[in-house]
Design a protein around this motif. Sequence first.
Motif, PDB file in Angstrom:
ATOM      1  N   ARG A 192      12.079  10.091  36.548  1.00  8.71           N
ATOM      2  CA  ARG A 192      13.546  10.350  37.023  1.00  8.71           C
ATOM      3  C   ARG A 192      13.464  12.306  36.441  1.00  8.71           C
ATOM      4  N   ILE A 193      13.799  13.023  37.959  1.00  7.80           N
ATOM      5  CA  ILE A 193      13.500  14.489  37.445  1.00  7.80           C
ATOM      6  C   ILE A 193      14.356  14.907  37.986  1.00  7.80           C
ATOM      7  N   VAL A 194      14.508  16.458  36.284  1.00 13.52           N
ATOM      8  CA  VAL A 194      15.596  17.638  36.578  1.00 13.52           C
ATOM      9  C   VAL A 194      14.573  18.763  37.196  1.00 13.52           C
ATOM     10  N   ILE A 195      15.388  19.454  38.928  1.00 12.83           N
ATOM     11  CA  ILE A 195      14.809  20.636  38.712  1.00 12.83           C
ATOM     12  C   ILE A 195      15.680  21.273  38.231  1.00 12.83           C
ATOM     13  N   THR A 196      15.571  22.786  37.494  1.00 11.06           N
ATOM     14  CA  THR A 196      15.970  23.648  37.185  1.00 11.06           C
ATOM     15  C   THR A 196      16.591  25.089  38.178  1.00 11.06           C
ATOM     16  N   LEU A 243      12.356  22.929  46.960  1.00 11.88           N
ATOM     17  CA  LEU A 243      12.311  21.593  46.360  1.00 11.88           C
ATOM     18  C   LEU A 243      13.213  19.705  46.509  1.00 11.88           C
ATOM     19  N   LYS A 244      15.089  21.136  46.960  1.00 11.95           N
ATOM     20  CA  LYS A 244      15.782  20.173  47.175  1.00 11.95           C
ATOM     21  C   LYS A 244      15.630  19.881  48.453  1.00 11.95           C
ATOM     22  N   ASP A 245      15.488  20.602  49.855  1.00 12.54           N
ATOM     23  CA  ASP A 245      14.781  19.950  50.565  1.00 12.54           C
ATOM     24  C   ASP A 245      13.957  18.773  50.567  1.00 12.54           C
ATOM     25  N   LEU A 246      13.242  18.899  50.343  1.00 11.49           N
ATOM     26  CA  LEU A 246      12.059  18.223  49.837  1.00 11.49           C
ATOM     27  C   LEU A 246      12.011  16.495  49.418  1.00 11.49           C
ATOM     28  N   LEU A 294      20.134  20.828  39.389  1.00 13.45           N
ATOM     29  CA  LEU A 294      20.808  21.701  38.263  1.00 13.45           C
ATOM     30  C   LEU A 294      21.241  23.393  38.306  1.00 13.45           C
ATOM     31  N   ASP A 295      22.066  23.667  38.828  1.00 13.17           N
ATOM     32  CA  ASP A 295      22.186  25.449  38.748  1.00 13.17           C
ATOM     33  C   ASP A 295      22.131  25.658  37.392  1.00 13.17           C
ATOM     34  N   ARG A 296      22.773  27.258  38.026  1.00 13.98           N
ATOM     35  CA  ARG A 296      23.150  28.020  36.442  1.00 13.98           C
ATOM     36  C   ARG A 296      24.764  26.919  35.917  1.00 13.98           C
ATOM     37  N   LYS A 297      25.201  26.769  36.763  1.00 15.70           N
ATOM     38  CA  LYS A 297      26.457  25.979  36.595  1.00 15.70           C
ATOM     39  C   LYS A 297      26.229  24.961  35.663  1.00 15.70           C
ATOM     40  N   LEU A 330      20.004  18.303  28.642  1.00 13.98           N
ATOM     41  CA  LEU A 330      19.048  17.428  29.635  1.00 13.98           C
ATOM     42  C   LEU A 330      19.140  15.993  28.922  1.00 13.98           C
ATOM     43  N   GLY A 331      19.794  15.651  28.010  1.00 14.51           N
ATOM     44  CA  GLY A 331      19.849  14.567  27.720  1.00 14.51           C
ATOM     45  C   GLY A 331      20.805  13.545  28.113  1.00 14.51           C
ATOM     46  N   MET A 332      21.660  13.837  29.133  1.00 16.17           N
ATOM     47  CA  MET A 332      22.375  13.841  29.629  1.00 16.17           C
ATOM     48  C   MET A 332      21.699  12.841  30.757  1.00 16.17           C
ATOM     49  N   TYR A 333      21.140  13.566  31.245  1.00 11.65           N
ATOM     50  CA  TYR A 333      20.031  12.456  32.329  1.00 11.65           C
ATOM     51  C   TYR A 333      18.853  11.951  32.094  1.00 11.65           C
ATOM     52  N   GLN A 334      18.134  12.365  30.547  1.00 13.45           N
ATOM     53  CA  GLN A 334      17.296  11.592  30.195  1.00 13.45           C
ATOM     54  C   GLN A 334      15.586  11.661  31.373  1.00 13.45           C
ATOM     55  N   PRO A 335      15.807  13.132  32.023  1.00 12.89           N
ATOM     56  CA  PRO A 335      14.465  12.536  32.555  1.00 12.89           C
ATOM     57  C   PRO A 335      13.042  12.329  31.802  1.00 12.89           C
ATOM     58  N   ASP A 336      11.654  11.917  33.283  1.00 16.48           N
ATOM     59  CA  ASP A 336      11.020  11.339  32.790  1.00 16.48           C
ATOM     60  C   ASP A 336      10.526  13.293  33.237  1.00 16.48           C
ATOM     61  N   LEU A 337      10.948  13.620  34.181  1.00 15.45           N
ATOM     62  CA  LEU A 337       9.696  14.716  34.440  1.00 15.45           C
ATOM     63  C   LEU A 337      11.001  15.821  33.881  1.00 15.45           C
ATOM     64  N   ILE A 338      10.697  17.031  33.671  1.00 13.15           N
ATOM     65  CA  ILE A 338      11.294  18.552  34.246  1.00 13.15           C
ATOM     66  C   ILE A 338      10.801  19.117  35.253  1.00 13.15           C
ATOM     67  N   ILE A 339      10.901  20.434  36.469  1.00 17.95           N
ATOM     68  CA  ILE A 339      10.307  21.040  36.587  1.00 17.95           C
ATOM     69  C   ILE A 339      11.279  21.980  37.133  1.00 17.95           C
ATOM     70  N   HIS A 340      10.999  23.098  35.718  1.00 14.85           N
ATOM     71  CA  HIS A 340      11.423  24.224  35.321  1.00 14.85           C
ATOM     72  C   HIS A 340      11.772  25.260  36.523  1.00 14.85           C
ATOM     73  N   ALA A 341      11.946  25.803  36.871  1.00 14.49           N
ATOM     74  CA  ALA A 341      12.491  26.794  38.272  1.00 14.49           C
ATOM     75  C   ALA A 341      13.004  27.857  38.090  1.00 14.49           C
ATOM     76  N   GLY A 342      14.328  27.249  36.967  1.00 16.61           N
ATOM     77  CA  GLY A 342      14.777  28.710  37.045  1.00 16.61           C
ATOM     78  C   GLY A 342      14.841  30.075  35.626  1.00 16.61           C
ATOM     79  N   ALA A 343      15.235  31.111  36.087  1.00 16.33           N
ATOM     80  CA  ALA A 343      14.479  32.514  35.675  1.00 16.33           C
ATOM     81  C   ALA A 343      15.876  33.428  35.668  1.00 16.33           C
ATOM     82  N   TYR A 344      15.007  34.510  35.078  1.00 16.03           N
ATOM     83  CA  TYR A 344      15.854  35.746  35.078  1.00 16.03           C
ATOM     84  C   TYR A 344      15.081  36.414  36.359  1.00 16.03           C
TER      85      TYR A 344
END
Length: 286
Positions: free
Chosen positions: A2-6, A16-19, A31-34, A48-62
């Motif tokens: 289970r992967i969460v992508i920020t 990443l979503k396309d792939l 997960l977008d900013r909303k 994050l606890g709602m999704y209980q991911p095995d891996l997070i790809i943290h692509a979000g940034a300012y």
Amino acid sequence: MRIVITGASGQLGSELKDLLLYNTVYECYFLDRKQLPLDQIQIIQQILGMYQPDLIIHAGAYTAVDKAETDQVTTNLVNNLACEEIAQYCRVHNTKLIAISTDYVFDGSSASPLTEYATTNPINVYGQTKLAGELAIQKWHPEAIIIRTSWVYSSYGKNFVKTMCRLMTERDEVNVISDQIGSPTYAKDLALVILKVLDSVEWKAGIYHYSNEGEISWYDFAVAIRDFRSFDCEVRSIPTSAYPTPARRPMYSLLDKSKIRSTFGIQVPNWKVSLGTMLTEEFKDK
């Protein structure tokens, strides 16, 4: 897995979503900013606890580099303190983490490609907060993988390539800086690298550098865009001093990709090949 992508609506997140959206190997949540407001750090671990991911790809940034100079509080929340919250969650829940960072952690004074061991010394708020985020991740979750990249562009979002395409249809000439040196990164190539890392037999934590191959200036990049699209527009070379911005930029930020190539067997496309690929795609105004 289970992967969460920020940062799902950003350039890399969209690629990443396309792939990954219709893949049958991973269970992915984008997960977008909303859905994951990175400036509200008090609720990040709960979400994050709602999704209980095995891996997070943290692509979000300012990533609004100039705006960050005056919006320092928000920039620090998103680029630094949010990373700390995510890393703490990963440590407690034994979750793997791939986080994206930037060439802006360097001051641009080097004369040779920057390795992962080069001295960091950011010269603007964006770079300072991204480096702080790196350090927070390494402190709380040293088993994370951090990938620094540079000059990111995509058919999604706002970026240099799409801006040049627009300006070159509107104007007879454009001025582009010729004394800042680096290499662009096609976000789709970076997304494919991340998938290669996910598929690797062994998880090898640490900092890695990735951009497309080659050494160019922004001027060289603009000329290539013009020539590929056959725009009737003169590209004029100007120095950084002729185009002052609120945030200083590194004059040299070419990344050495030797480590990521040898560790994960990554093939790095030349920047011109990747640019041509992107310019044949339909632009998405996300």
